[in-house]
Design a protein around this motif. Structure first.
Motif, PDB file in Angstrom:
ATOM      1  N   ASP A   1      44.340  32.294  48.671  1.00  0.00           N
ATOM      2  CA  ASP A   1      45.590  33.292  49.246  1.00  0.00           C
ATOM      3  C   ASP A   1      46.918  33.046  48.719  1.00  0.00           C
ATOM      4  O   ASP A   1      47.866  34.606  48.377  1.00  0.00           O
ATOM      5  CB  ASP A   1      45.669  34.216  50.389  1.00  0.00           C
TER       6      ASP A   1
ATOM      7  N   TYR B   1      50.184  30.271  53.512  1.00  0.00           N
ATOM      8  CA  TYR B   1      49.191  30.526  52.519  1.00  0.00           C
ATOM      9  C   TYR B   1      47.864  29.265  53.193  1.00  0.00           C
ATOM     10  O   TYR B   1      48.294  27.946  53.363  1.00  0.00           O
ATOM     11  CB  TYR B   1      49.602  30.429  51.279  1.00  0.00           C
ATOM     12  N   ASN B   2      46.903  29.926  53.213  1.00  0.00           N
ATOM     13  CA  ASN B   2      45.655  28.751  53.758  1.00  0.00           C
ATOM     14  C   ASN B   2      44.960  28.412  52.500  1.00  0.00           C
ATOM     15  O   ASN B   2      44.802  26.798  52.839  1.00  0.00           O
ATOM     16  CB  ASN B   2      44.565  29.666  54.673  1.00  0.00           C
TER      17      ASN B   2
ATOM     18  N   ILE C   1      47.389  38.691  43.956  1.00  0.00           N
ATOM     19  CA  ILE C   1      47.313  37.851  44.741  1.00  0.00           C
ATOM     20  C   ILE C   1      48.860  37.245  44.690  1.00  0.00           C
ATOM     21  O   ILE C   1      49.109  36.838  44.002  1.00  0.00           O
ATOM     22  CB  ILE C   1      46.371  36.769  45.398  1.00  0.00           C
TER      23      ILE C   1
ATOM     24  N   LYS D   1      38.139  32.671  47.622  1.00  0.00           N
ATOM     25  CA  LYS D   1      39.396  33.861  46.941  1.00  0.00           C
ATOM     26  C   LYS D   1      40.286  33.272  47.854  1.00  0.00           C
ATOM     27  O   LYS D   1      40.917  32.899  49.110  1.00  0.00           O
ATOM     28  CB  LYS D   1      39.026  34.840  47.889  1.00  0.00           C
TER      29      LYS D   1
END
Length: 207
Positions: free
Chosen positions: A115, A21-22, A129, A113
């Motif tokens: 993630d 996940y970034n 998410i 946004k």
């Protein structure tokens, strides 16, 4: 001699990054328990590897320290958003659903946004998410702790404004929580427009 356990404030953020996940956000709320006013939630995305000196679970900090950190967090964050669900919504859909609503509003308000979301507690607010719920997350995750401070300070400031509007309840002293003083003022003046009537029902029934 008791040795202090050192907290790895980025453990959960780093685990999320390791999982691919970034952009990870932390989410927390303030004000589930009070008899009056809104429940407030905040979502915070911090820079990678960021630890803000002094940040901790908002309940462990003095009001002065929270106020100081409020601006530091806003200046440091990649993105942040603060939202509420008011007393009428709480009465209409119950406090748990209103908490989810405030969290979703805060999440939707982020201009970047995420993630992945790290959420304080053990219930998933349904953000749409991947979400990891962390019990006592505000004492173990830097981004959740930052969110807890933004939510707490925002709610406290609102209650101070309400103290000016409804001085008879002395909201500045108890911020709407069910203290002895607060109940004494309720007995004397009845409920105001910002009281959560669902929270007061049992109290009035037992009188």
């Amino acid at each position: 001699m008791k040795t202090e356990v050192k907290i790895d404030w980025l453990k959960y953020e780093n685990e999320a990054k390791a999982d691919g996940y970034n952009v990870v956000c932390g989410i927390d709320e303030a004000g589930r328990g009070p008899l009056a006013g809104p429940v407030c939630a905040a979502a915070v995305i911090l820079p990678d590897g960021c630890i803000i000196e002094g940040v901790n679970d908002s309940k462990k900090l003095t009001e002065k320290k929270r106020e100081q950190l409020f601006d530091v967090i806003k200046e440091t964050a990649v993105a942040y958003s603060i939202a509420t669900a008011d007393e009428k919504e709480i009465d209409e859909i119950n406090i748990l659903q209103a908490t989810y609503l405030a969290m979703n509003r805060a999440f939707q308000g982020l201009n970047i946004k995420p993630d992945m979301a790290l959420v304080d507690g053990n219930r998933d607010p349904g953000l749409g998410i991947p979400t990891r719920t962390i019990v006592k997350g505000d004492a173990n995750s830097m981004s959740i702790a930052a969110a807890s401070i933004l939510a707490k300070v925002t709610r406290d400031r609102f209650m101070l404004e309400m103290d000016k509007k409804y001085p008879q309840y002395q909201f500045a002293k108890h911020k709407g929580y069910g203290t002895k003083l607060h109940y004494e003022m309720l007995d004397k003046y009845g409920a105001s427009e910002i009281h959560r009537m669902t929270f007061l029902r049992k109290y009035y029934e037992n009188k």
